[in-house]
Design an enzyme around this catalytic site. Structure first.
Site, PDB file in Angstrom:
ATOM      1  N   ASP A  49       0.822  -1.206   0.000  1.00 53.93           N
ATOM      2  CA  ASP A  49       0.000   0.000   0.000  1.00 53.93           C
ATOM      3  C   ASP A  49       0.860   1.262   0.000  1.00 53.93           C
ATOM      4  O   ASP A  49       0.601   2.211  -0.742  1.00 53.93           O
ATOM      5  CB  ASP A  49      -0.917  -0.011   1.229  1.00 53.93           C
ATOM      6  CG  ASP A  49      -2.251   0.671   0.953  1.00 53.93           C
ATOM      7  OD1 ASP A  49      -2.599   0.810  -0.232  1.00 53.93           O
ATOM      8  OD2 ASP A  49      -2.935   1.054   1.913  1.00 53.93           O
TER       9      ASP A  49
ATOM     10  N   ASP B  72      -8.975  -1.925   2.383  1.00 57.52           N
ATOM     11  CA  ASP B  72      -8.709  -1.315   3.683  1.00 57.52           C
ATOM     12  C   ASP B  72      -9.735  -1.737   4.734  1.00 57.52           C
ATOM     13  O   ASP B  72      -9.579  -1.422   5.914  1.00 57.52           O
ATOM     14  CB  ASP B  72      -8.710   0.212   3.557  1.00 57.52           C
ATOM     15  CG  ASP B  72      -7.632   0.701   2.606  1.00 57.52           C
ATOM     16  OD1 ASP B  72      -6.567   0.056   2.550  1.00 57.52           O
ATOM     17  OD2 ASP B  72      -7.851   1.712   1.919  1.00 57.52           O
TER      18      ASP B  72
END
Length: 420
Positions: free
Chosen positions: A221, A267
């Site tokens: 990420d 997420d």
């Protein structure tokens, strides 16, 4: 999360030096609109994690193969960031080379089918409670085979009932709405269904695997958000329910608002399956407490809130896992250290609870009739009656065979006396 709207957009200047109003000036969200959007995203993120974790406990004890969870091993966790990176970069190249319109058309049809199935599965427990017991619930089976005779091979064997059909019809209505209008509410309905199903059906086998997965995606990420523009470009170009969105201009434009803050489903699902694992660990302790679940759940709220704060402060897209991973892993570890249960937490194996109810098999039997018959066949395979899935003889079978052997030894004694 999405890149926030800058506080001011500079005006362009033409060749004569005259200031020209930028035609693509972005909408400047009000503080109230921004707070409403971010608050709504937080609430929407928490719902699938909380209810998906609760359903994962039930799912792990289910005897129906349709509800059997997919177990993630440490090897799967180590490979996942690499596979995700290849997929993300592949999508980025597709959007650069091919027309975005045609790619999103194909993706819309694909996610329409997946969304209808995911939403139907999400709704089915609630619909089962709504329908009265007198409701005529008939069983159906959808079966596609290839070949004939002994060479016949099953391609699709799907069993469902009338309640499932009602769920499919209602889900299809939402699907058609999404397909035709691409409305943000329909997008969020499908996104929440995907997230809840992911948290429910994806099971980490132990805490170490969860740390490997979260650690790998932490690096993934950070790299794709800070190192390149790939993540943000794909998120903004990808018209599919893989993210939750909420308009920052809802107060000004109502349901037709178009300036969105967004949160990727990754997420939600990635930390969510780790939180669900800790809930199952709480259940295995049999202490009638949910200490690790609530500590990790609060850690997720803290991490997501920190992500929003940093993003709003620096006016730049933030990798949410940069803040979520340390919080979701660190909080439970600290709690385990304080309680003296760190070794017990890392030695916990979630698969030990899953295997007796839904064993991993290499081939599925041909089953007709109700889901109960499928569960019965799974139980039969679990007991070792099929030689393909049994390496050790059950104790009862061993005792019977030894009892049969003993009389043979007794009957041989008179024969020996005769010979003497």
């Amino acid at each position: 999360m999405a890149e926030p709207v800058p506080a001011a957009v500079p005006n362009a200047t033409d060749s004569n030096g005259t200031e020209v109003l930028n035609a693509t000036a972005k909408f400047v969200a009000t503080p109230e609109g921004t707070a409403l959007a971010y608050g709504s995203l937080v609430v929407m993120a928490l719902l699938p994690i909380f209810f998906g974790a609760l359903r994962s406990v039930t799912c792990s004890k289910s005897k129906n193969s349709a509800d059997a969870p997919e177990t993630i091993t440490s090897r799967d966790a180590a490979r996942f960031p690499i596979i995700a990176s290849c997929t993300l970069f592949g999508l980025y190249l597709f959007f650069k080379v091919f027309s975005q319109e045609y790619i999103n058309l194909l993706l819309s049809v694909y996610f329409f089918v997946l969304g209808v199935l995911a939403l139907s599965h999400t709704m089915s427990p609630a619909m089962a409670r709504i329908f009265p017991e007198s409701f005529p619930n008939k069983q159906y089976q959808l079966l596609f085979t290839q070949g004939s005779g002994e060479s016949k091979e099953e391609i699709v064997n799907y069993e469902f009932d009338t309640k499932n059909l009602v769920c499919l019809v209602l889900s299809s209505v939402v699907g058609v709405w999404y397909l035709l209008k691409k409305h943000w509410i329909a997008n969020n309905v499908f996104g929440l269904a995907f997230a809840l199903n992911g948290v429910e059906l994806l099971h980490l086998n132990n805490v170490s695997t969860g740390c490997i997965l979260l650690g790998g995606l932490f690096i993934y990420d950070v790299f794709w958000v800070f190192g390149t523009n790939v993540m943000v470009t794909v998120a903004k170009s990808f018209e599919a329910p893989i993210k939750l969105v909420f308009p920052q201009d809802l107060l000004e434009k109502g349901l037709e608002a178009s300036n969105f803050a967004m949160l990727g489903l990754g997420d939600i699902v990635i930390p969510g399956i780790f939180i669900a694992l800790l809930l199952r660990f709480d259940v295995s302790l049999k202490k009638n407490s949910r200490t690790y679940f609530y500590s990790s759940f609060l850690a997720y709220i803290f991490g997501l809130g920190l992500t929003i704060f940093v993003m709003h402060t620096f006016k730049h897209a933030q990798p949410a896992l940069l803040y979520l991973v340390p919080a979701c892993v660190g909080f439970p570890v600290v709690v385990a250290l304080c309680k003296g249960e760190l070794t017990e937490m890392f030695s916990y194996e979630s698969s030990e609870e899953v295997l007796p109810a839904s064993p991993r098999i290499t081939s599925f039997p041909t089953v007709s009739g109700s889901p109960a018959s499928l569960a019965a066949s799974m139980e039969t395979m679990a007991t070792g009656s099929s030689p393909r899935h049994c390496r050790v003889l059950p104790t009862s079978m061993y005792e019977e065979s030894s009892e049969e052997a003993e009389p043979k030894e007794e009957s041989s004694e008179p024969e020996k006396k005769k010979d003497q």
